[in-house]
Design a protein around this motif. Structure first.
Motif, mmCIF file in Angstrom:
data_model
loop_
_atom_site.group_PDB
_atom_site.id
_atom_site.type_symbol
_atom_site.label_atom_id
_atom_site.label_comp_id
_atom_site.label_asym_id
_atom_site.label_seq_id
_atom_site.Cartn_x
_atom_site.Cartn_y
_atom_site.Cartn_z
ATOM 1 N N THR A 52 -12.926 0.812 -18.542
ATOM 2 C CA THR A 52 -12.090 1.853 -19.049
ATOM 3 C C THR A 52 -12.473 2.469 -20.359
ATOM 4 O O THR A 52 -12.429 3.607 -20.538
ATOM 5 C CB THR A 52 -10.423 1.562 -19.010
ATOM 6 O OG1 THR A 52 -10.172 0.957 -17.619
ATOM 7 C CG2 THR A 52 -9.509 2.554 -19.167
ATOM 8 N N SER A 112 1.271 0.125 -13.706
ATOM 9 C CA SER A 112 0.008 0.209 -14.422
ATOM 10 C C SER A 112 -0.799 1.065 -13.020
ATOM 11 O O SER A 112 -0.247 1.016 -11.905
ATOM 12 C CB SER A 112 -0.804 -0.943 -14.545
ATOM 13 O OG SER A 112 -1.184 -1.756 -13.334
ATOM 14 N N TYR A 113 -1.530 1.997 -13.397
ATOM 15 C CA TYR A 113 -2.459 2.720 -12.786
ATOM 16 C C TYR A 113 -3.655 3.012 -13.135
ATOM 17 O O TYR A 113 -4.112 3.084 -14.250
ATOM 18 C CB TYR A 113 -1.604 4.258 -12.262
ATOM 19 C CG TYR A 113 -1.494 5.104 -13.395
ATOM 20 C CD1 TYR A 113 -2.330 6.119 -13.749
ATOM 21 C CD2 TYR A 113 -0.271 4.851 -14.375
ATOM 22 C CE1 TYR A 113 -2.196 6.934 -14.900
ATOM 23 C CE2 TYR A 113 -0.393 5.861 -15.475
ATOM 24 C CZ TYR A 113 -1.173 6.793 -15.921
ATOM 25 O OH TYR A 113 -1.096 7.597 -16.503
ATOM 26 N N HIS A 114 -4.381 3.514 -11.978
ATOM 27 C CA HIS A 114 -5.728 3.570 -12.303
ATOM 28 C C HIS A 114 -6.161 5.155 -12.875
ATOM 29 O O HIS A 114 -5.297 5.970 -12.100
ATOM 30 C CB HIS A 114 -6.537 3.453 -10.829
ATOM 31 C CG HIS A 114 -8.114 3.468 -11.078
ATOM 32 N ND1 HIS A 114 -9.061 2.519 -11.814
ATOM 33 C CD2 HIS A 114 -9.123 4.071 -10.495
ATOM 34 C CE1 HIS A 114 -10.329 2.731 -11.941
ATOM 35 N NE2 HIS A 114 -10.291 3.730 -10.750
ATOM 36 N N GLU A 145 0.735 -1.299 -0.204
ATOM 37 C CA GLU A 145 -0.148 -0.026 0.074
ATOM 38 C C GLU A 145 0.990 1.350 0.073
ATOM 39 O O GLU A 145 0.759 2.171 -0.621
ATOM 40 C CB GLU A 145 -0.986 0.042 1.227
ATOM 41 C CG GLU A 145 -2.018 -1.115 1.329
ATOM 42 C CD GLU A 145 -2.931 -1.352 0.214
ATOM 43 O OE1 GLU A 145 -3.002 -0.505 -0.964
ATOM 44 O OE2 GLU A 145 -3.569 -2.385 0.331
ATOM 45 N N MET A 180 -0.922 2.613 -3.216
ATOM 46 C CA MET A 180 -1.987 3.776 -3.434
ATOM 47 C C MET A 180 -1.102 5.094 -3.369
ATOM 48 O O MET A 180 0.124 5.163 -2.458
ATOM 49 C CB MET A 180 -2.926 3.813 -2.156
ATOM 50 C CG MET A 180 -4.104 2.808 -2.441
ATOM 51 S SD MET A 180 -5.597 3.389 -1.143
ATOM 52 C CE MET A 180 -4.775 2.374 0.185
ATOM 53 N N ASN A 192 -3.102 2.829 -7.415
ATOM 54 C CA ASN A 192 -4.319 3.361 -7.447
ATOM 55 C C ASN A 192 -4.174 4.855 -6.763
ATOM 56 O O ASN A 192 -3.705 5.019 -5.674
ATOM 57 C CB ASN A 192 -5.312 2.632 -6.865
ATOM 58 C CG ASN A 192 -5.592 1.533 -7.774
ATOM 59 O OD1 ASN A 192 -5.747 1.424 -8.987
ATOM 60 N ND2 ASN A 192 -5.527 0.146 -7.130
ATOM 61 N N GLU A 207 -15.129 8.724 -8.312
ATOM 62 C CA GLU A 207 -15.356 7.758 -7.165
ATOM 63 C C GLU A 207 -15.359 8.639 -5.847
ATOM 64 O O GLU A 207 -16.273 8.154 -5.008
ATOM 65 C CB GLU A 207 -14.079 6.776 -7.309
ATOM 66 C CG GLU A 207 -14.071 5.642 -8.212
ATOM 67 C CD GLU A 207 -12.996 4.811 -8.097
ATOM 68 O OE1 GLU A 207 -13.194 3.736 -7.341
ATOM 69 O OE2 GLU A 207 -11.994 4.872 -8.793
ATOM 70 N N SER A 251 -10.994 8.276 -10.638
ATOM 71 C CA SER A 251 -10.802 8.285 -9.305
ATOM 72 C C SER A 251 -11.666 9.510 -8.764
ATOM 73 O O SER A 251 -12.168 9.425 -7.507
ATOM 74 C CB SER A 251 -9.454 8.454 -8.673
ATOM 75 O OG SER A 251 -8.809 7.073 -9.190
ATOM 76 N N TYR A 257 0.736 -3.895 -5.008
ATOM 77 C CA TYR A 257 -0.401 -3.017 -5.212
ATOM 78 C C TYR A 257 -0.020 -1.711 -3.878
ATOM 79 O O TYR A 257 0.368 -1.955 -2.646
ATOM 80 C CB TYR A 257 -1.734 -3.450 -4.513
ATOM 81 C CG TYR A 257 -2.594 -4.225 -5.670
ATOM 82 C CD1 TYR A 257 -3.228 -3.517 -6.752
ATOM 83 C CD2 TYR A 257 -2.546 -5.520 -5.910
ATOM 84 C CE1 TYR A 257 -3.818 -4.180 -7.625
ATOM 85 C CE2 TYR A 257 -3.349 -6.290 -6.745
ATOM 86 C CZ TYR A 257 -3.913 -5.525 -7.743
ATOM 87 O OH TYR A 257 -4.537 -6.252 -8.586
ATOM 88 N N GLN A 298 -8.989 14.080 -1.442
ATOM 89 C CA GLN A 298 -8.038 13.454 -2.342
ATOM 90 C C GLN A 298 -7.317 14.535 -3.135
ATOM 91 O O GLN A 298 -7.552 15.648 -3.376
ATOM 92 C CB GLN A 298 -9.098 12.952 -3.329
ATOM 93 C CG GLN A 298 -8.390 11.929 -4.384
ATOM 94 C CD GLN A 298 -9.683 11.300 -5.173
ATOM 95 O OE1 GLN A 298 -10.189 12.167 -6.287
ATOM 96 N NE2 GLN A 298 -9.561 9.855 -5.373
ATOM 97 N N SER A 337 0.970 -1.884 -9.430
ATOM 98 C CA SER A 337 -0.401 -1.427 -9.346
ATOM 99 C C SER A 337 -0.538 -0.224 -8.349
ATOM 100 O O SER A 337 -0.343 -0.444 -7.389
ATOM 101 C CB SER A 337 -1.366 -2.400 -9.490
ATOM 102 O OG SER A 337 -2.527 -1.634 -9.729
#
Length: 651
Positions: free
Chosen positions: A561, A523-525, A400, A439, A483, A533, A530, A437, A498, A481
């Motif tokens: 996506t 890779s990223y969101h 994380e 963040m 996010n 979201e 976001s 993963y 955020q 990854s």
């Protein structure tokens, strides 16, 4: 009772014209079917030709019916365990029956709209609008416009206030119910928490009210008195200054309506049968395997994690129950892979015994056992190796954050040494691929923490190389990854804003610039999704207008996506005058009342505020399942407790 038309005769001619037609044919193994033209997947002749009918009375006492809908395509919705559980529990309750429906894909939606075909259930091909109650799960924030697509395709008015007496009662539920306000105008009621007991109880309430000839308003008032049920129309919004003074953004407008709606908990989960009968699809779906839920809840206390708060307390099923469920599930479904599901399956106190017994029982049978995620330590690798056998795909871990300082802030009680040990043990055991993963945008994050992500990945890859024979190093792959942090309701970080999409892109670039090996892929969101979201997660009832405007502008399937329509959402914010950045990015003092203050998952506001303060101090809180009580308030407020099968289990 009058017979109800089945739309199979209208659907069948469309099947050669769409992708994956098996999404729409029903009749799967262990699924019900109508008594007319389609039954268990077998065509039957009828006197009416294309038309067939369903005898409502044969489907339940007085034909009382419930359609459970997942607002996305079949392959995503069919494996959803909540849908499976609720359909089963309603059908077992007596006096009512449940069926399933899913949102068709874009090509099928176009044809159905062109030809005037409404959304239908898969068991009887009956129009969804003909059911007494329609349940729609809200699995994630990006499904909001799909909820409206479901309602409109079904021919049900979008807003509860526009529905007539004969329209079905529309009930929502799922993770997004912890902040129901952006969805509030679209639902007659929203259930908070677990549905095994709450859903049949709510349906009985509706059925009895209709038997008495109650009006729609009277039904809604009766529903509001069922514990765990939020009826938005019975709560009036209050001005913000009053909301901050009173600590609530809405207040009851009728007697007997609770000021705070507490989540429901299925107290009997630990003793319940782990085998949940499941439909076996004709087509490949995501998670296409037998799923057995082995525990519910997580008390690790990650401060960003809504699920960790939503599903407290921890309740473990026994090893005997789980092994028996797997055995029966394999026999009845024919699956050759079983996944032991939960928020953190390797935390089950009997997990080693469970895996050892399953391996012994299914040795040489071709049956493979999997666990959905691994604990970030050598024990997690040990358990993954125990179930993998010779087939070793990849291991997934979630550090994380890139530095120990930030991992302490978020209460992620793992260290870099844990990751390096896991990488070493995994490679020695024959694994060659790992995924990590992370963040970005977590509270207090700095560029040093971003560089730490890259350095952690670099060091993990170096450990992978060092622990792998030289002639096999060419097959090593490490994926990371990233996010963007989304502040979630009912968590210690609900008050933290955020980062902006531009800032998110900059932070991703910092990570990318510090990766040293080509074998590491990043890779990223997408930051724009976001942002949506975060608005859905933190917004109040005014966001419902944005959702409707975005949907009318063409937004749907926002989690896909390739289908996310940024312009549709941007236009919706402009049209409604709602400031997306203010909702998503503003940080507040912990005393600030948030729009969901009238909804409680059991963890009290004082605990959440205290955990936020500890986060900013970099102080961690111990998991209460093997340490001291964290005083979150869940057990006393909901009158429940942790249920562990073996307090001496490895943790």
């Amino acid at each position: 009772m009058a017979a109800t038309n089945c739309v199979w005769g209208d659907i069948e001619p469309l099947l050669p014209l769409v992708e994956r037609p098996s999404r729409y044919i029903g009749g799967e193994w262990v699924a019900g079917a109508c008594e007319g033209e389609r039954c268990a997947g077998v065509e039957r002749e009828t006197d009416e030709g294309a038309a067939c009918t369903v005898d409502r009375e044969a489907r339940g006492q007085d034909g009382f019916s419930f359609c459970m809908i997942y607002p996305d395509t079949y392959e995503l919705g069919q494996p959803n365990q909540a849908l499976r559980i609720l359909v089963n529990v309603v059908n077992a309750a007596g006096g009512m029956h449940a069926e399933r429906a899913f949102l068709p894909a874009v090509d099928m939606i176009g044809l159905m709209r062109e030809r005037g075909i409404p959304l239908f259930s898969l068991e009887s091909f009956r129009p969804v609008r003909d059911f007494d109650v329609v349940g729609i799960t809200m699995p994630h924030e990006l499904a909001a416009t799909n909820v409206l697509e479901v309602l409109d395709l079904a021919g049900i008015p979008l807003r509860a206030q526009d529905r007539a007496q004969e329209d079905p009662i529309v009930v929502g539920g799922g993770p997004c119910a912890l902040n129901p306000e952006p969805y509030a105008p679209f639902f007659d009621a929203i259930t908070i928490g677990e549905g095994e007991e709450a859903t049949p109880e709510l349906l009985r309430c509706i059925r009895e009210a209709r038997r008495r000839g109650a009006s729609r308003d009277e039904i809604l008032l009766a529903m509001a008195k069922v514990p765990g049920t939020y009826v938005p129309s019975l709560y009036d919004p209050v001005p913000e200054d009053e909301a901050q003074k009173e600590g609530r953004w809405v207040k009851p407008s009728a007697e007997g309506v609770p000021e705070v709606v507490f989540k429901r908990v299925f107290e009997g989960f630990a003793e319940s049968d782990a085998w949940e009968p499941m439909t076996v699809p004709y087509m490949e779906i995501v998670h296409d395997r037998l799923n057995v839920e082995i525990l519910r809840g997580c008390a690790r206390g990650c401060r960003f994690c809504q699920a960790g708060m939503m599903y407290r307390p921890v309740r473990e099923r026994s090893a005997d129950d789980i092994v028996s469920a797997v055995r029966r599930g394999i026999e009845q479904t024919g699956y050759e892979e079983v996944s032991l599901t939960s928020l953190s399956s390797t935390d089950h106190s009997q997990i080693r015994e469970i895996l050892t017994r399953l391996n012994a029982e299914f040795a040489d049978s071709g049956v493979r056992v999997s666990i959905p995620s691994q604990r970030l330590d050598s024990f997690g690798v040990d358990m993954a190796t125990l179930v993998a056998g010779r087939k070793k795909g990849g291991l997934t871990f979630a550090p994380e954050a890139g530095t120990q300082r930030l991992r302490d802030v978020i209460n992620k009680n793992v260290t870099k040494d844990d990751l390096m040990a896991a990488a070493h043990d995994a490679m020695e055991a024959g694994w060659r691929r790992m995924k990590l993963y992370f963040m970005i945008g977590l509270p207090t994050e700095t560029d040093e923490d971003l560089v730490g992500i890259a350095e952690m990945a670099n060091e993990a890859y170096e450990e992978m190389k060092a622990s792998t024979p030289a002639d096999q190093r060419g097959s090593l792959r490490l994926g990371i990854s990233v996010n963007v942090f989304v502040p979630k309701s009912q968590t210690p970080f609900q008050w933290d804003g955020q980062i902006s999409p531009d800032e998110a892109a900059r932070r991703v670039a910092v990570i990318r610039q510090n990766l040293r090996y080509r074998a590491i892929t990043l890779s990223y969101h997408a930051p724009k999704t976001s942002l949506v979201e975060a608005v859905m997660s933190r917004g109040g009832r005014e966001v419902a207008d944005v959702v409707e405007a975005a949907w009318r502008n063409g937004a749907r399937f926002d989690a896909w996506t390739e289908l996310f329509d940024e312009q549709a959402w941007a236009a919706a914010f402009n049209e409604t005058g709602v400031d997306a950045q203010a909702i998503a990015e503003t940080s507040y003092d912990s005393s600030h009342a948030m729009p969901w203050a009238h909804i409680s998952c059991g963890a009290d506001e004082g605990f959440l505020a205290r955990e936020r303060e500890l986060a900013y101090q970099g102080v961690t809180t111990e998991d209460c399942t093997f340490g001291d009580c964290s005083l979150c308030g869940v057990c006393p407020s909901l009158r429940v407790a942790n249920v562990l099968q073996d307090v001496r289990g490895v943790r």
